[in-house]
Motif scaffolding. Structure first.
Motif, mmCIF file in Angstrom:
data_model
loop_
_atom_site.group_PDB
_atom_site.id
_atom_site.type_symbol
_atom_site.label_atom_id
_atom_site.label_comp_id
_atom_site.label_asym_id
_atom_site.label_seq_id
_atom_site.Cartn_x
_atom_site.Cartn_y
_atom_site.Cartn_z
ATOM 1 N N TRP A 164 0.869 -1.187 0.000
ATOM 2 C CA TRP A 164 0.000 0.000 0.000
ATOM 3 C C TRP A 164 0.906 1.238 0.000
ATOM 4 N N VAL A 165 1.089 1.828 -1.164
ATOM 5 C CA VAL A 165 2.084 2.889 -1.303
ATOM 6 C C VAL A 165 1.502 4.146 -1.956
ATOM 7 N N ASN A 166 0.799 3.958 -3.074
ATOM 8 C CA ASN A 166 0.287 5.117 -3.811
ATOM 9 C C ASN A 166 -1.068 5.558 -3.264
ATOM 10 N N ASN A 167 -1.313 6.876 -3.339
ATOM 11 C CA ASN A 167 -2.606 7.385 -2.873
ATOM 12 C C ASN A 167 -3.763 6.681 -3.586
ATOM 13 N N GLY A 168 -3.535 6.336 -4.849
ATOM 14 C CA GLY A 168 -4.613 5.728 -5.627
ATOM 15 C C GLY A 168 -4.737 4.224 -5.441
ATOM 16 N N PRO A 215 -3.185 10.704 -7.303
ATOM 17 C CA PRO A 215 -3.287 9.235 -7.124
ATOM 18 C C PRO A 215 -1.939 8.530 -7.253
ATOM 19 N N THR A 216 -1.014 9.075 -8.071
ATOM 20 C CA THR A 216 0.299 8.434 -8.225
ATOM 21 C C THR A 216 1.262 8.789 -7.082
ATOM 22 N N GLY A 217 0.960 9.817 -6.315
ATOM 23 C CA GLY A 217 1.823 10.226 -5.204
ATOM 24 C C GLY A 217 1.612 9.324 -3.999
ATOM 25 N N HIS A 218 2.392 9.594 -2.947
ATOM 26 C CA HIS A 218 2.364 8.690 -1.782
ATOM 27 C C HIS A 218 1.863 9.350 -0.503
ATOM 28 N N PHE A 219 1.714 10.665 -0.530
ATOM 29 C CA PHE A 219 1.655 11.364 0.750
ATOM 30 C C PHE A 219 0.443 11.021 1.619
ATOM 31 N N VAL A 220 -0.710 10.787 1.015
ATOM 32 C CA VAL A 220 -1.890 10.485 1.833
ATOM 33 C C VAL A 220 -1.682 9.150 2.562
ATOM 34 N N VAL A 221 -1.138 8.186 1.834
ATOM 35 C CA VAL A 221 -0.869 6.873 2.447
ATOM 36 C C VAL A 221 0.198 7.014 3.542
ATOM 37 N N THR A 222 1.279 7.729 3.226
ATOM 38 C CA THR A 222 2.357 7.912 4.206
ATOM 39 C C THR A 222 1.835 8.611 5.464
ATOM 40 N N SER A 223 0.955 9.576 5.277
ATOM 41 C CA SER A 223 0.375 10.273 6.433
ATOM 42 C C SER A 223 -0.447 9.327 7.287
ATOM 43 N N ASN A 224 -1.213 8.484 6.624
ATOM 44 C CA ASN A 224 -2.029 7.539 7.400
ATOM 45 C C ASN A 224 -1.171 6.560 8.182
ATOM 46 N N LYS A 225 -0.072 6.114 7.567
ATOM 47 C CA LYS A 225 0.829 5.199 8.292
ATOM 48 C C LYS A 225 1.459 5.935 9.479
ATOM 49 N N THR A 226 1.780 7.211 9.268
ATOM 50 C CA THR A 226 2.382 7.999 10.360
ATOM 51 C C THR A 226 1.370 8.203 11.483
ATOM 52 N N ARG A 227 0.141 8.498 11.108
ATOM 53 C CA ARG A 227 -0.904 8.712 12.123
ATOM 54 C C ARG A 227 -1.105 7.444 12.961
ATOM 55 N N LEU A 228 -1.082 6.304 12.284
ATOM 56 C CA LEU A 228 -1.217 5.030 13.022
ATOM 57 C C LEU A 228 0.006 4.796 13.911
ATOM 58 N N THR A 229 1.191 5.175 13.399
ATOM 59 C CA THR A 229 2.418 5.026 14.197
ATOM 60 C C THR A 229 2.331 5.877 15.467
ATOM 61 N N HIS A 230 1.877 7.109 15.303
ATOM 62 C CA HIS A 230 1.732 7.981 16.485
ATOM 63 C C HIS A 230 0.748 7.381 17.494
#
Ligand code: HEM
Length: 403
Positions: free
Chosen positions: A76-80, A177-192
């Motif tokens: 799970w990497v790309n926003n799309g 959709p090709t970028g990563h930031f929304v997914v990366t943010s969600n992983k960070t939020r879960l990490t926090h």
């Protein structure tokens, strides 16, 4: 909040390019009037965490489900990307809610921010990397939390993960959709959320923290970190005389507003303008900065990572540059050794380097190529980390720093 005396707050704020208020208790004061929500209510952001995420992650940790979640997250990497198969149903339901931009996100502004990031990229690597990165070590709660969490024992990997976030945020297609930031943010939020559950179980962290409530990473803490990143960088670029249009300023702030939302910060805390952000920063960040044994150690480790690549300058120069960006007060707190020759080269050379690079002065300084190699070397250091096979995905921790 800890209290600093007024003169220290003023001096530090000025040195960091952050506004200061003469009486921090009377500043922002958490009226949401100057926030995105604009509702003019008062809530204490240090008593707000992440109700939507924290109980869910606590349960996943308690049930031993996080390792499988991390494995599923690999794809799970790309926003799309579709949400990965095989996640626990409650996590899938949660992600279906949050894996999206806020209703107030403006794609035109985000696209403008992406172009601005591209134009500023050399300065951003320097400012986020050597500026914000080292500043995080004099934010006591952050330094202690990072040091005593699992990642504190593996700073190279942790720095690489943090870089993943910055790289994904600053990419041209960050919010596409090709970028990563929304997914990366969600992983960070879960990490926090995981850290909020795990860290209070660390006897070492409990022994050093002066928090009354023992729950780390509140909305207030995240805002503090935002100011050490976005507000700090904005203030430095302005103070260096770099031309930024009103639309670019607005877009850069908007990008950070969306980023804060994605990390679970409530809209009534997110500043609506740079003026409000600076005021909030003066209230929340400048007065709390202080050294801690953990922060001194982390700064040493972080600067040691920079040492691994040849930037064409001495270590003394690198440390003086960190001092130049963050003030000698911060440098002294972190016990950064002095190199006064390098310092005078920096004080004379950096403003002329920036002026020449930005086309504001026709005079090329004699030290141009040295500064150029330095900033390009730093950029390559971060870029290699973000794009090489050693690209380090963000994973949710399941424990703390070992004793
Ligand atoms: C983890 C970003 C605020 C403490 C992470 C990660 C990222 C990140 C990308 C995942 C990388 C990793 O696991 O090492 C951010 C951003 C923030 C923010 C962008 C605000 C704008 C904070 C604050 C604290 C904090 C305020 C503490 C006061 C931590 C800790 C970890 C973490 C302890 C986990 C480290 C580990 O054990 O692996 N953060 N963070 N963060 N963050 Fe934050």
């Amino acid at each position: 909040m800890q209290n600093l005396n007024r003169r220290r707050v003023l001096t530090l704020g000025a040195a960091l390019g952050l506004a200061t208020v003469t009486d921090p208790t009377k500043a922002w004061a958490w009226s949401s009037a100057n926030s995105i929500a604009g509702t003019d209510t008062i809530t204490d952001p240090w008593k707000v965490w992440d109700d939507a995420t924290d109980p869910l992650v606590a349960a996943l940790l308690e049930n031993g489900q996080i390792p499988a979640v991390n494995t599923a997250f690999d794809s799970w990497v790309n926003n799309g990307d579709p949400l990965p198969a095989g996640l626990p149903a409650n996590l899938t339901a949660y992600l279906q809610q949050v894996n999206t931009l806020p209703s107030w996100a403006d794609q035109a502004k985000l696209a403008r921010a992406a172009q601005f990031n591209k134009r500023m990229s050399m300065y951003l690597f320097l400012l986020y990397g050597l500026g914000s990165g080292i500043m995080s070590t004099v934010i006591p709660r952050e330094a202690r939390n990072v040091y005593w969490s699992a990642g504190g024992a593996e700073m190279q990997s942790r720095a690489a993960k943090t870089f993943t976030y910055g790289y994904d945020l600053s990419a041209l297609d960050a919010f596409q959709p090709t970028g990563h930031f929304v997914v990366t943010s969600n992983k960070t939020r879960l990490t926090h959320a995981a850290v909020r559950h795990l860290l209070p179980q660390s006897p070492q962290w409990r022994a050093v923290t002066n928090d009354q409530d023992f729950i780390p990473i509140s909305n207030g803490d995240i805002l503090v970190t935002f100011h050490s990143l976005g507000t700090f960088v904005y203030g430095k670029l302005k103070s260096w005389g770099i031309r930024i249009s009103a639309a670019e300023e607005d877009a850069f702030l908007h990008m950070w507003q969306v980023a804060l939302h994605l990390l679970g910060v409530r809209d009534d805390f997110i500043p609506a303008s740079w003026a409000a952000a600076k005021q909030q920063s003066a209230y929340v960040l400048t007065p709390i900065m202080a050294p801690t044994p953990e922060g001194i150690n982390l700064a040493d480790v972080l600067l040691g990572l920079v040492k691994q690549v040849d930037l064409g300058v001495t270590q003394g120069f690198q440390r003086e540059f960190a001092r130049y960006l963050l003030s000698d007060k911060v440098g002294d707190w972190l016990k950064l050794p002095r190199d006064l020759v390098s310092r005078s080269v920096i004080e004379l050379g950096w403003p002329t380097y920036v002026a020449f690079r930005e086309g504001l002065s026709p005079i090329m300084p004699t030290t141009f190529s040295m500064f150029d190699q330095f900033v390009r070397g730093l950029a390559m250091l971060f870029l290699n980390n973000g794009t090489s096979p050693s690209y380090t995905p963000i994973t949710i921790p399941t424990g703390n720093r070992p004793a």
